[in-house]
Design a protein around this motif. Structure first.
Motif, mmCIF file in Angstrom:
data_model
loop_
_atom_site.group_PDB
_atom_site.id
_atom_site.type_symbol
_atom_site.label_atom_id
_atom_site.label_comp_id
_atom_site.label_asym_id
_atom_site.label_seq_id
_atom_site.Cartn_x
_atom_site.Cartn_y
_atom_site.Cartn_z
ATOM 1 N N HIS A 1 38.438 -17.575 -23.916
ATOM 2 C CA HIS A 1 37.387 -18.464 -23.208
ATOM 3 C C HIS A 1 36.299 -18.633 -23.941
ATOM 4 C CE1 HIS A 1 36.725 -21.052 -19.649
ATOM 5 N NE2 HIS A 1 35.568 -21.629 -20.892
ATOM 6 N N ASP B 1 38.997 -27.259 -18.157
ATOM 7 C CA ASP B 1 37.765 -26.540 -18.227
ATOM 8 C C ASP B 1 35.879 -27.584 -18.685
ATOM 9 O OD1 ASP B 1 35.626 -24.254 -18.558
ATOM 10 O OD2 ASP B 1 35.397 -25.162 -20.055
ATOM 11 N N GLY B 2 35.093 -27.265 -17.342
ATOM 12 C CA GLY B 2 33.631 -27.926 -18.115
ATOM 13 C C GLY B 2 34.614 -28.555 -16.926
ATOM 14 N N HIS C 1 38.151 -24.374 -14.445
ATOM 15 C CA HIS C 1 36.979 -24.188 -14.123
ATOM 16 C C HIS C 1 36.928 -24.752 -12.859
ATOM 17 C CE1 HIS C 1 32.866 -25.770 -14.827
ATOM 18 N NE2 HIS C 1 33.587 -25.990 -14.071
ATOM 19 N N HIS D 1 35.629 -17.949 -15.864
ATOM 20 C CA HIS D 1 34.933 -17.378 -14.750
ATOM 21 C C HIS D 1 34.799 -17.516 -13.515
ATOM 22 C CE1 HIS D 1 34.698 -21.459 -14.908
ATOM 23 N NE2 HIS D 1 33.869 -21.864 -16.143
ATOM 24 N N ASP E 1 33.244 -17.097 -22.091
ATOM 25 C CA ASP E 1 33.334 -18.493 -22.507
ATOM 26 C C ASP E 1 32.255 -18.838 -23.557
ATOM 27 O OD1 ASP E 1 33.321 -20.828 -21.142
ATOM 28 O OD2 ASP E 1 32.145 -20.794 -19.540
#
Ligand SMILES: [Zn+2]
Ligand SMILES: [Zn+2]
Length: 448
Positions: free
Chosen positions: A71, A163-164, A190, A243, A316
């Motif tokens: 990631h 992601d995000g 995420h 994460h 990340d």
């Protein structure tokens, strides 16, 4: 005639994925590990008199396989002022990484096969660090229409993630998980309920409130993890949680695994060692998603990493230029860089005080992340390509955000004195030094 490299003088060869732990020497033939021998043993019988042998004197360092980060954000295309494939790969190499998985929230989004081909071309030009593209789940990360999952998988996507953003639409998320289960690909979520996050910038707690800043409750993550675990169970799909930052999310993953579900999780170095209080004191380099939490969360994350509930460390790595970060907590973008400091941060802050074993730390950076994404891990074993790190676990060096290789400097570990720096790596046949004054050196060249 073969070209050999002979690794001698290491204090310890450690590859938990191969069951290797102890003193020893490594014989590498034309870039492939040929033999592991005990210190001072005779050369393998395959070494011929006409062969060239280069001795790599490891000067008491710890020798491990190179790391894999599932990631990172390399920003190219569209964010080249923050990072490029080349600068991100160089940064990763300096941190001891041979492979990185780059997330799709670039401009344009990685949601078409030609975007993967473009990244592959840039990565090949950049050097030997392998850069794998993670495909978006939804077009433009908009959460409205799925990408052509089949085409993206065929183009080499190493996984699928918005992601995000979080794929909040339950019908779409279910559809994606169903397809992923049928085709044995990995969805990496995420997990964040943006309705709960609202305008939050740091973790919701009293120290953040006192600063007058809006908080992000743990529930933002916990609810999203619980929903995704439920969908994955109903669709019989593998699910990877990005994460993980809360004790509640750890608990949800642990309960899912206890029921036999193939749910995995990753944790970042910053979530393992930094708190919301550090963020309030430290400034916008400490503003990231999910936010830095509290000690009770850190304790749960460390325990979960140690017992394998959280399979992997992933950084990340999220570069942002100083200009973008220099606007205060409310306006600065979320994210911190991390590949160059991952090992030394975790070695110094977790392994040295005895909170995590060195073997488990190395495993969580090598074989474990590879199990999550379903790929061969870098190994120190006969037949494996030589992808090797030399790590100095004696010398303290201070993190200086200005001397990091990444194009961005948003490093929350700036100023810390740390031990456990990767000082050299062997990748693509070449020994790369990461510091001027390293212990590892090519001592002599001789005929075998
Ligand atoms: Zn994320
Ligand atoms: Zn990310």
């Amino acid at each position: 005639m073969s070209t050999w490299q002979h690794v001698v003088g290491a204090s310890r060869l450690l590859d938990p994925g191969s069951g290797l732990d102890g003193p020893g020497e490594i014989w590498i033939r034309d870039g492939t590990i040929a033999a592991i021998t005990s210190p001072g043993a005779a050369a393998p019988a395959e070494v011929q008199p006409e062969d060239q042998v280069t001795v790599i004197d490891s000067a008491g360092t710890l020798v491990t396989p190179m790391f894999v980060d599932i990631h990172v954000h390399l920003r190219e295309p569209g964010g080249e002022e923050h990072e490029t494939i080349a600068s991100g790969a160089a940064s990763a190499l300096r941190g001891g990484y041979a492979v990185v998985y780059t997330m799709p929230n670039t401009r344009p989004t990685c949601d078409e096969p030609q975007r993967i081909a473009h990244v592959n071309r840039l990565a090949a030009e950049a050097g030997d660090v392998e850069v794998i593209s993670v495909s978006a789940l939804s077009r433009g990360l908009q959460g409205e229409r799925l990408v052509d999952l089949e085409a993206m998988a065929a183009a080499g996507a190493g996984g699928f993630s918005d992601d995000g953003a979080w794929l909040a639409d339950e019908r779409l998320a279910r559809e994606a998980l169903r397809w992923a289960a049928r085709n044995d690909v990995l969805v990496m979520q995420h997990c964040e309920d943006f309705q709960i996050t609202g305008p939050g910038v740091l973790h919701e707690c009293t120290c953040v409130q006192r600063r007058g800043l809006p908080g992000i409750p743990r529930a933002s993550e916990d609810r999203a993890v619980e929903r995704d675990v439920r969908l994955a169970e109903e669709e019989n799909a593998r699910l990877h949680i990005c994460h993980v930052s809360t004790a509640g999310a750890v608990d949800a993953i642990r309960r899912a695994q206890a029921r036999g579900l193939p749910v995995t999780g990753e944790v970042t170095p910053h979530h393992l060692v930094l708190t919301a209080e550090d963020a309030v004191a430290g400034g916008t380099d400490f503003k990231m998603k999910p936010p830095l939490r509290e000690q009770e969360d850190i304790d749960a994350l460390i325990e979960a990493l140690a017992d394998g509930t959280l399979a992997a460390v992933a950084t990340d790595h999220a570069p942002h230029s100083d200009a973008r970060k220099a606007v205060g907590f409310a306006g600065a973008p979320f994210g911190a860089i991390g590949v160059e400091t991952a090992f030394c941060v975790l070695y110094t802050r977790l392994v040295v005080p005895g909170a995590l074993s060195l073997a488990r730390l190395v495993e969580s950076l090598t074989s474990s992340p590879c199990t999550v994404v379903g790929r061969e891990a870098p190994r120190i074993a006969p037949g494996a390509p030589a992808q090797i790190n030399w790590i100095d676990i004696e010398t303290a060096r201070t993190v200086d955000r200005e001397t990091l290789v990444s194009r961005s400097h948003n490093c929350p570990f700036h100023g810390l004195s740390l031990v456990g720096w990767p000082v050299a790596s062997l990748l693509g046949g070449a020994l790369r030094a990461h510091f001027e004054e390293i212990g590892v050196r090519i001592r002599t060249t001789r005929q075998g």
